[in-house]
Design an enzyme around this catalytic site. Sequence first.
Site, short mmCIF file in Angstrom:
data_model
loop_
_atom_site.label_atom_id
_atom_site.label_comp_id
_atom_site.label_asym_id
_atom_site.label_seq_id
_atom_site.Cartn_x
_atom_site.Cartn_y
_atom_site.Cartn_z
N TYR A 14 -14.24 -15.31 -0.37
CA TYR A 14 -13.44 -14.30 -1.09
C TYR A 14 -12.86 -14.94 -2.35
O TYR A 14 -12.93 -14.37 -3.45
CB TYR A 14 -12.33 -13.80 -0.16
N SER A 18 -6.97 -13.22 -7.99
CA SER A 18 -6.09 -13.75 -6.94
C SER A 18 -5.76 -15.20 -7.24
O SER A 18 -6.57 -15.91 -7.87
CB SER A 18 -6.81 -13.69 -5.58
P1 NAP Z 1 -4.10 -2.88 0.20
O1 NAP Z 1 -2.63 -2.72 0.15
O2 NAP Z 1 -4.75 -3.11 1.52
O3 NAP Z 1 -4.73 -1.60 -0.51
C1 NAP Z 1 -6.08 -1.46 -0.60
C2 NAP Z 1 -6.41 -0.14 -1.33
O4 NAP Z 1 -7.79 -0.18 -1.65
C3 NAP Z 1 -6.20 1.09 -0.50
O5 NAP Z 1 -5.77 2.12 -1.35
C4 NAP Z 1 -7.60 1.40 0.04
O6 NAP Z 1 -7.69 2.79 0.34
C5 NAP Z 1 -8.46 0.96 -1.15
N1 NAP Z 1 -9.81 0.48 -0.90
C6 NAP Z 1 -10.20 -0.45 0.00
N2 NAP Z 1 -11.52 -0.67 -0.11
C7 NAP Z 1 -11.97 0.12 -1.12
C8 NAP Z 1 -13.23 0.34 -1.72
N3 NAP Z 1 -14.33 -0.29 -1.29
N4 NAP Z 1 -13.33 1.22 -2.73
C9 NAP Z 1 -12.24 1.87 -3.17
N5 NAP Z 1 -11.01 1.72 -2.66
C10 NAP Z 1 -10.89 0.85 -1.64
O7 NAP Z 1 -4.60 -4.10 -0.74
P2 NAP Z 1 -3.83 -4.94 -1.87
O8 NAP Z 1 -3.19 -6.12 -1.23
O9 NAP Z 1 -3.00 -4.04 -2.71
O10 NAP Z 1 -5.06 -5.52 -2.69
C11 NAP Z 1 -5.41 -5.00 -3.96
C12 NAP Z 1 -6.06 -6.09 -4.78
O11 NAP Z 1 -5.16 -7.20 -4.92
C13 NAP Z 1 -7.36 -6.67 -4.23
O12 NAP Z 1 -8.25 -6.90 -5.29
C14 NAP Z 1 -6.93 -8.01 -3.64
O13 NAP Z 1 -8.00 -8.94 -3.62
C15 NAP Z 1 -5.86 -8.39 -4.64
N6 NAP Z 1 -4.94 -9.41 -4.14
C16 NAP Z 1 -4.08 -9.12 -3.13
C17 NAP Z 1 -3.20 -10.11 -2.68
C18 NAP Z 1 -2.21 -9.86 -1.57
O14 NAP Z 1 -1.58 -10.86 -1.13
N7 NAP Z 1 -2.01 -8.63 -1.13
C19 NAP Z 1 -3.23 -11.39 -3.26
C20 NAP Z 1 -4.12 -11.63 -4.28
C21 NAP Z 1 -4.97 -10.63 -4.73
P3 NAP Z 1 -8.84 3.42 1.30
O15 NAP Z 1 -8.69 2.78 2.64
O16 NAP Z 1 -8.58 4.89 1.28
O17 NAP Z 1 -10.14 3.07 0.62
#
Ligand code: NAP
Length: 255
Positions: free
Chosen positions: A160, A147
């Site tokens: 985090y 991130s």
């Molecule tokens: P998201 O849209 O909320 O999607 C999360 C996904 O992870 C869902 O498919 C969820 O499905 C699954 N999940 C959650 N906890 C889990 C676990 N313990 N084991 C396996 N699967 C799990 O999240 P996102 O924004 O795409 O984030 C993905 C990654 O990007 C993360 O590492 C986050 O830190 C990083 N990131 C995001 C942002 C942002 O602004 N969005 C910025 C920087 C970094 P289920 O509920 O079925 O488990």
Amino acid sequence: MEKTKIAKRFEGKVAIVTASTQGIGFSIAERLGLEGASVVVSSRRQKNVDEAVESLRARGIEVLGVVCHVSNALQRKNLIDKTLQKYGKIDVIVSNAAANPSTDDILHTKESVLDKLWEINVKASVLLLQDAAPHLKKGSSVVFISSISAFQPPASMAMYGVTKTALLGLTKALADEMAPDTRVNCVAPGFVPTHFAAFITENDAARKTIEDKTPLNRLGTTEDMAAATAFLASDDASYITGETLVVAGGMPSRL
Ligand code: NAP
């Protein structure tokens, strides 16, 4: 993304993406699949896995869905075993799962929350790779999803951010340990409007502040993150290992 407009860098390859039933992980699976990979999607809930599989299959992607909570040892092992049973090998692993359970500052974060952050955001990635490593062959590739907050952890998600900083170190250490057969790289996304970031991106004032601080003047998209991940996982990046690619519209990170 239109099938006809993209390269086919992953024909014959098998890619596992954790936490891939929505958001950034789903877009990464979709991108790798549209570029020819057989993709293995996973997350905690069977219903979400089924829906993701259906949606990717409808786009002509070869896909296997497996339930895997990344901090569950049996489910991690099952993810690797099912992939090998169906496809016989693993070429790409994208470690994308993360939790952000608290907005407390670090000195007020409960021990149970510290444990959860470490366990899901860092330890599970290491343990998954311990299971997968014996099956990774020459030319394979690992991508961690860190991130922008790894570089300067913001107050509302400081611990985090620190776990995401740890992934930058993990990338360097494993790039060395897994060379020369496996490359290990990292993507550091800026703010992307997903469920995970909704507490910020759906707040108009917070969203505007981020957009104003971003030279490219917009939030990121899941497709932006998928494109960068696909590049690092592909042979186009065959001389790149141990690197973090910041995909954050020019937000401050590091020189
Ligand atoms: P998201 O849209 O909320 O999607 C999360 C996904 O992870 C869902 O498919 C969820 O499905 C699954 N999940 C959650 N906890 C889990 C676990 N313990 N084991 C396996 N699967 C799990 O999240 P996102 O924004 O795409 O984030 C993905 C990654 O990007 C993360 O590492 C986050 O830190 C990083 N990131 C995001 C942002 C942002 O602004 N969005 C910025 C920087 C970094 P289920 O509920 O079925 O488990």
